[in-house]
Write a protein that holds these residues in place. Structure first.
Motif, PDB file in Angstrom:
ATOM      1  N   UNK A 207       0.850  -1.193   0.000  1.00 52.80           N
ATOM      2  CA  UNK A 207       0.000   0.000   0.000  1.00 52.80           C
ATOM      3  C   UNK A 207       0.882   1.238   0.000  1.00 52.80           C
ATOM      4  N   UNK A 208       0.449   2.296  -0.690  1.00 55.26           N
ATOM      5  CA  UNK A 208       1.231   3.539  -0.749  1.00 55.26           C
ATOM      6  C   UNK A 208       0.424   4.703  -0.180  1.00 55.26           C
ATOM      7  N   UNK A 209       1.066   5.452   0.717  1.00 57.61           N
ATOM      8  CA  UNK A 209       0.428   6.605   1.374  1.00 57.61           C
ATOM      9  C   UNK A 209       1.176   7.873   0.959  1.00 57.61           C
ATOM     10  N   UNK A 210       0.488   9.000   0.954  1.00 54.04           N
ATOM     11  CA  UNK A 210       1.150  10.288   0.696  1.00 54.04           C
ATOM     12  C   UNK A 210       0.993  11.214   1.902  1.00 54.04           C
ATOM     13  N   UNK A 211       2.057  11.995   2.163  1.00 51.19           N
ATOM     14  CA  UNK A 211       1.994  13.029   3.210  1.00 51.19           C
ATOM     15  C   UNK A 211       2.228  14.401   2.591  1.00 51.19           C
ATOM     16  N   UNK A 212       1.721  14.596   1.395  1.00 51.46           N
ATOM     17  CA  UNK A 212       1.816  15.906   0.752  1.00 51.46           C
ATOM     18  C   UNK A 212       1.059  16.944   1.605  1.00 51.46           C
ATOM     19  N   UNK A 213       1.305  18.208   1.330  1.00 54.44           N
ATOM     20  CA  UNK A 213       0.738  19.278   2.159  1.00 54.44           C
ATOM     21  C   UNK A 213      -0.773  19.308   2.223  1.00 54.44           C
ATOM     22  N   UNK A 214      -1.450  18.744   1.227  1.00 53.06           N
ATOM     23  CA  UNK A 214      -2.923  18.794   1.223  1.00 53.06           C
ATOM     24  C   UNK A 214      -3.550  17.503   1.742  1.00 53.06           C
ATOM     25  N   UNK A 215      -2.749  16.559   2.194  1.00 57.90           N
ATOM     26  CA  UNK A 215      -3.316  15.291   2.665  1.00 57.90           C
ATOM     27  C   UNK A 215      -3.723  15.401   4.144  1.00 57.90           C
ATOM     28  N   UNK A 216      -4.308  14.347   4.697  1.00 60.63           N
ATOM     29  CA  UNK A 216      -4.868  14.417   6.059  1.00 60.63           C
ATOM     30  C   UNK A 216      -3.808  14.789   7.091  1.00 60.63           C
ATOM     31  N   UNK A 217      -2.617  14.172   7.012  1.00 64.83           N
ATOM     32  CA  UNK A 217      -1.470  14.688   7.773  1.00 64.83           C
ATOM     33  C   UNK A 217      -0.317  14.887   6.790  1.00 64.83           C
ATOM     34  N   UNK A 218       0.585  15.807   7.131  1.00 65.91           N
ATOM     35  CA  UNK A 218       1.633  16.135   6.171  1.00 65.91           C
ATOM     36  C   UNK A 218       3.024  16.090   6.795  1.00 65.91           C
ATOM     37  N   UNK A 219       4.011  15.783   5.940  1.00 61.63           N
ATOM     38  CA  UNK A 219       5.419  15.890   6.336  1.00 61.63           C
ATOM     39  C   UNK A 219       6.087  16.956   5.467  1.00 61.63           C
ATOM     40  N   UNK A 270       6.206  14.507  10.590  1.00 62.05           N
ATOM     41  CA  UNK A 270       5.253  13.406  10.491  1.00 62.05           C
ATOM     42  C   UNK A 270       4.925  12.795  11.842  1.00 62.05           C
ATOM     43  N   UNK A 271       5.958  12.620  12.694  1.00 59.05           N
ATOM     44  CA  UNK A 271       5.721  12.046  14.036  1.00 59.05           C
ATOM     45  C   UNK A 271       4.753  12.932  14.813  1.00 59.05           C
TER      46      UNK A 271
END
Ligand SMILES: *Cc1c(COP(=O)(O)O)cnc(C)c1O
Length: 383
Positions: A207-219, A270-271
């Motif tokens: 599975x692939x997740x994104x932490x881009x600035x517009x996602x639910x949480x971001x890095x 992210x943490x």
């Protein structure tokens, strides 16, 4: 009518004057503390404790056996395909209703996307559409699935959990198993979303997740791969770090690797964000309930709610208008009045790079393209 909708959106976001974005990040936890820690310690780059912590915490939250960070969601998808052995000229089944990153990643390998229809009740890849297309086009030879018409191998299927709503992943996997097709979940939008009690992105091989600035949480920018197979996860880690053989001073590499590892400073962010993920999702679900109740009384438009057996993060709240004219009028009115809304992405099969790819009828996909509008969905917790 559009005026009352704009007023309602301003009311729930408690914002009477300013522009309301579609999805802005929210920092209400330990973000600054952990970032300062990175700077004070000088560990801002590819080594540091936050990288390991972030992987372990996401694995724990999602129930994956192993989680591996990447620089973004797009290269997480690229890496996932390399890991399962996708090769040049292979075909990959996916949906036309997705963000371009899914198809770009397929193209990085020189593979070909095949665009199949989505379900109206999930907005994700339709298991029935996949079954029908395979029944008509696929043949198994020596344990591998091939397209009878093109002669190409059909190696993988990449469904996407659209706007955070889980698609019918178990049914899809049953069908793909019959055809020896590997499933990679594009769970870029669905961190915090569960299907039948299990986290999205943990059903498929990867599975692939994104932490881009517009996602639910971001890095800031970032991605993560989820594995059930721990060995495959370790191999992912190896590939993201230039395929370097661990050694205290020697530099040795045993295959072509990638510089795909998330820096410690992003993992620190992210943490901190992850500590608030459950609060964020609860807040987003409350927003969705407010929208649902409000739009119940508005004619010509429906608020899209989570499918059966799903707990959705409601990443982007979604309206379905009665026709394209109403959709276009609403987009114009809201964007002219300081409330950001947008239609679904232009369908992948209509983009110049993918216009010659195979498709099925895309009946539901095209129906939805004319009607979907995403409305403001940021977490509303007070700063
Ligand atoms: C955001 C997103 C990606 C890519 O993520 P990046 O981190 O922006 O590279 C991939 N697929 C879908 C469906 C997305 O929404």
């Amino acid at each position: 009518m559009y005026n009352s909708i704009v007023n309602f959106i301003r009311h729930i976001f408690n914002e009477q004057e300013e522009f309301i974005p579609l999805h802005a990040p929210v920092f209400v936890g330990n973000e600054k503390k952990y970032l300062n820690d990175c700077i004070d310690s000088t560990f801002v780059s590819s080594v540091g404790k936050y990288v390991d912590q972030f992987e372990d915490k996401v694995a724990e939250f999602t129930g994956a056996s192993k989680a591996v960070v990447c620089v973004n969601g797009t290269n997480a998808l690229h890496l996932a395909m390399l890991l399962i052995g996708v090769e040049r000229e292979d075909e990959i089944l996916t949906q036309a209703l997705t963000f371009v990153a899914t198809c770009n990643a397929i193209s990085y390998i020189g593979a070909h996307p095949v665009f199949l229809d989505v379900d109206l009740n999930t907005l994700g890849l339709s298991p029935v559409a996949v079954r029908d297309w395979l029944d008509n086009n696929a043949i198994i030879k020596e344990g591998q699935c091939y397209n009878k018409k093109t002669g190409r191998r059909i190696k993988a299927c990449i469904p996407m959990h659209t706007f955070g709503h889980p698609m019918m992943i178990d049914e899809l996997i049953d069908i793909c198993n019959k055809y020896n097709i590997v499933v990679i979940e594009d769970a870029a939008e669905s961190l915090g979303s569960f299907y039948k009690g299990k986290h999205t992105g943990t059903f498929g091989k990867i599975g692939a997740i994104s932490f881009n600035g517009n996602k639910t949480i971001t890095t800031g920018g970032g991605g993560m791969l989820l594995f059930q197979d721990k060995e495959l996860g370790l191999r992912a880690k190896h590939l993201t770090t230039q395929a370097k053989i661990p050694h205290r001073w020697e530099f040795m590499h045993d295959e072509i690797g990638y510089n795909y590892r998330m820096p410690n400073i992003n993992a620190a962010l992210g943490c901190a964000q992850l500590e608030n993920l459950e609060r964020f999702v609860t807040d987003k679900r409350e927003t969705a309930t407010l929208y649902k109740d409000f739009f119940r009384n508005i004619e010509g438009v429906e608020f899209f709610t989570e499918p059966d057996h799903c707990y959705s993060n409601y990443w982007l709240n979604t309206l379905i208008f009665k026709d394209k004219k109403a959709q276009q009028e609403f987009l114009k009115y809201t964007n002219n009045n300081g409330v950001m809304t947008r239609p679904v992405w232009q369908l992948m099969n209509k983009l110049i790079m993918f216009k010659d790819c195979q498709t099925d009828s895309l009946k539901n996909t095209e129906w939805l393209e004319q009607r979907i509008v995403n409305i403001p969905s940021s977490v509303r917790l007070k700063k």
